[in-house]
Design an enzyme around this catalytic site. Structure first.
Site, PDB file in Angstrom:
ATOM      1  N   ASN A  15       1.045  -1.331   0.333  1.00 32.99           N
ATOM      2  CA  ASN A  15       0.059   0.384   0.123  1.00 32.99           C
ATOM      3  C   ASN A  15       0.492   1.288  -0.208  1.00 32.99           C
ATOM      4  OD1 ASN A  15      -1.648   2.198   0.457  1.00 32.99           O
ATOM      5  ND2 ASN A  15      -2.739   1.278   2.716  1.00 32.99           N
ATOM      6  N   TRP A  16       1.235   1.839  -1.111  1.00 32.48           N
ATOM      7  CA  TRP A  16       1.548   3.355  -0.973  1.00 32.48           C
ATOM      8  C   TRP A  16       1.473   4.208  -0.376  1.00 32.48           C
ATOM      9  CZ3 TRP A  16       4.307   1.777  -7.129  1.00 32.48           C
ATOM     10  CH2 TRP A  16       5.010   1.370  -6.675  1.00 32.48           C
ATOM     11  N   LYS A  17       0.132   4.273  -0.857  1.00 23.69           N
ATOM     12  CA  LYS A  17      -0.375   5.164   0.614  1.00 23.69           C
ATOM     13  C   LYS A  17       0.275   6.832  -0.642  1.00 23.69           C
ATOM     14  CE  LYS A  17       0.059   3.275   4.740  1.00 23.69           C
ATOM     15  NZ  LYS A  17      -0.291   3.656   6.163  1.00 23.69           N
ATOM     16  N   HIS A 112     -10.080   1.029   3.931  1.00 28.71           N
ATOM     17  CA  HIS A 112      -8.334   0.826   4.903  1.00 28.71           C
ATOM     18  C   HIS A 112      -8.628   2.103   5.872  1.00 28.71           C
ATOM     19  CE1 HIS A 112      -4.303   2.716   6.293  1.00 28.71           C
ATOM     20  NE2 HIS A 112      -4.090   1.546   5.958  1.00 28.71           N
ATOM     21  N   GLU A 114      -7.166   4.252   7.996  1.00 32.42           N
ATOM     22  CA  GLU A 114      -6.524   5.889   7.459  1.00 32.42           C
ATOM     23  C   GLU A 114      -8.347   6.297   6.837  1.00 32.42           C
ATOM     24  OE1 GLU A 114      -3.340   5.483   5.794  1.00 32.42           O
ATOM     25  OE2 GLU A 114      -1.810   5.176   7.490  1.00 32.42           O
ATOM     26  N   GLU A 188      -6.087  -5.865   9.647  1.00 29.17           N
ATOM     27  CA  GLU A 188      -4.414  -4.204  10.462  1.00 29.17           C
ATOM     28  C   GLU A 188      -5.269  -3.826  11.537  1.00 29.17           C
ATOM     29  OE1 GLU A 188      -2.978  -2.978   6.463  1.00 29.17           O
ATOM     30  OE2 GLU A 188      -4.101  -1.894   6.804  1.00 29.17           O
ATOM     31  N   GLY A 194       2.096   1.839  10.919  1.00 28.73           N
ATOM     32  CA  GLY A 194       2.649   2.863  10.638  1.00 28.73           C
ATOM     33  C   GLY A 194       3.371   3.622  11.687  1.00 28.73           C
ATOM     34  N   SER A 230       2.854  -2.204  10.313  1.00 29.77           N
ATOM     35  CA  SER A 230       4.228  -2.490  10.472  1.00 29.77           C
ATOM     36  C   SER A 230       4.856  -4.238  10.130  1.00 29.77           C
ATOM     37  CB  SER A 230       4.353  -2.119  11.743  1.00 29.77           C
ATOM     38  OG  SER A 230       3.920  -1.198  12.714  1.00 29.77           O
ATOM     39  N   GLY A 251       2.626  -1.532   4.162  1.00 27.74           N
ATOM     40  CA  GLY A 251       2.933   0.158   3.668  1.00 27.74           C
ATOM     41  C   GLY A 251       4.677   0.557   4.008  1.00 27.74           C
ATOM     42  N   GLY A 252       4.594   1.272   5.197  1.00 30.61           N
ATOM     43  CA  GLY A 252       6.057   1.595   4.945  1.00 30.61           C
ATOM     44  C   GLY A 252       7.160   0.509   4.373  1.00 30.61           C
TER      45      GLY A 252
END
Ligand code: PEP
Length: 271
Positions: A15-17, A112, A114, A188, A194, A230, A251-252
């Site tokens: 997930n590159w956001k 998601h 977010e 999640e 994150g 994470s 993500g990261g």
């Protein structure tokens, strides 16, 4: 044929956001293809799939890059990070299924945390998006997960199964029954996204087993369930040892091609 250790295979979804425009995506996917081509197995084993969920402006360039690199074709998908349930209309800033289809996208992320926490999406709107997109033939990764407060209040199971149940009722009300072959669930825990805090394999397996039981009760047993929060190349192997963890939503650690490659290699070893 040897039996797969992971009966539903392994999916590694990045997930590159709000990161990586068209140029960066092209460079990322070219690096990934070259790194794969220079290893002994130019393509990952059967059962291993990967996806990158890119910003909207990046989707076409990412698709183009996959087309340029045969080593990526057939197992690496490009997907959107969200899409509205209506096919068109006065919804400023939104994307729809038909708009995504027009450029060749058939995968989307929905619900998601977010989107829920920062942009006011609810169980109802996430459920509408999920059922509408599945009904339009999309593969959909649907996110569920509890906050730290909910975990501390021992409300993890109630929260996660409640989110699934709500979305399932929305689908029934819309007369859009879910197609298990295109549904993917991502567990999640919100407190792990994150933050550098990952659920332990034991914590992840406990919730994944609940989700699997719920899915089986609804006749959706073939649906994969990813863990997200994470995930790194260092902790992914331990998470994949859990029998009900079918991959990761990352993500990261999906933002650098070298790190994404390590996640893919770890997924390949788990199969
Ligand atoms: C995510 O955005 O879905 C996610 C899990 O992020 P991170 O891996 O950075 O925690």
């Amino acid at each position: 044929m040897p039996k797969l250790v992971k009966p539903r295979g392994v999916l590694v979804a990045g997930n590159w956001k709000m990161n990586h425009g068209p140029k960066a995506a092209h460079a990322f996917l070219s690096e990934l293809a070259q790194a794969l081509a220079s290893t002994h197995s130019a393509k990952p084993p059967a059962g291993l799939r990967a996806a990158v969920l890119t910003p909207a402006v990046t989707l076409s360039a990412a698709l183009q890059a996959v087309q340029e690199h045969p080593t990526l074709q057939g197992w690496l998908q490009v997907g959107a990070q969200n899409a509205h349930h209506e096919p068109s209309g006065a919804y400023t800033g939104e994307l729809s299924g038909p708009l995504l289809r027009e450029i060749g996208i058939g995968l989307a992320l929905v619900g998601h945390s977010e989107r829920r926490q920062l942009f006011g999406e609810t169980d109802e709107t996430a459920g509408q998006r999920l059922s509408s997109l599945l009904h339009q033939g999309f593969q959909v990764i649907f996110c569920v997960g509890e906050t730290l407060g909910q975990r501390q209040a021992k409300a993890t199971a109630k929260t996660v199964l409640g989110q699934l149940e709500w979305a399932h009722r929305v689908a029934a009300a819309r007369r859009e029954p879910w197609d298990a072959s295109r549904l993917i669930i991502a567990y999640e825990p919100v407190w792990a996204i994150g933050t550098g805090l990952t659920a332990t394999p034991g914590q992840a397996q406990e919730v994944h087993a609940l989700i699997r039981g719920w899915l089986e009760g609804k006749g959706l047993g073939q649906t994969p369930v990813l863990y997200g929060g994470s995930v790194t190349p260092e902790n992914f192997a331990g998470l994949l040892e859990c029998p009900d963890v079918d991959g990761g939503l990352v993500g990261g650690a999906s933002l650098k091609s070298a790190s994404f490659l390590k996640l893919i290699e770890t997924g390949a070893q788990a199969i």
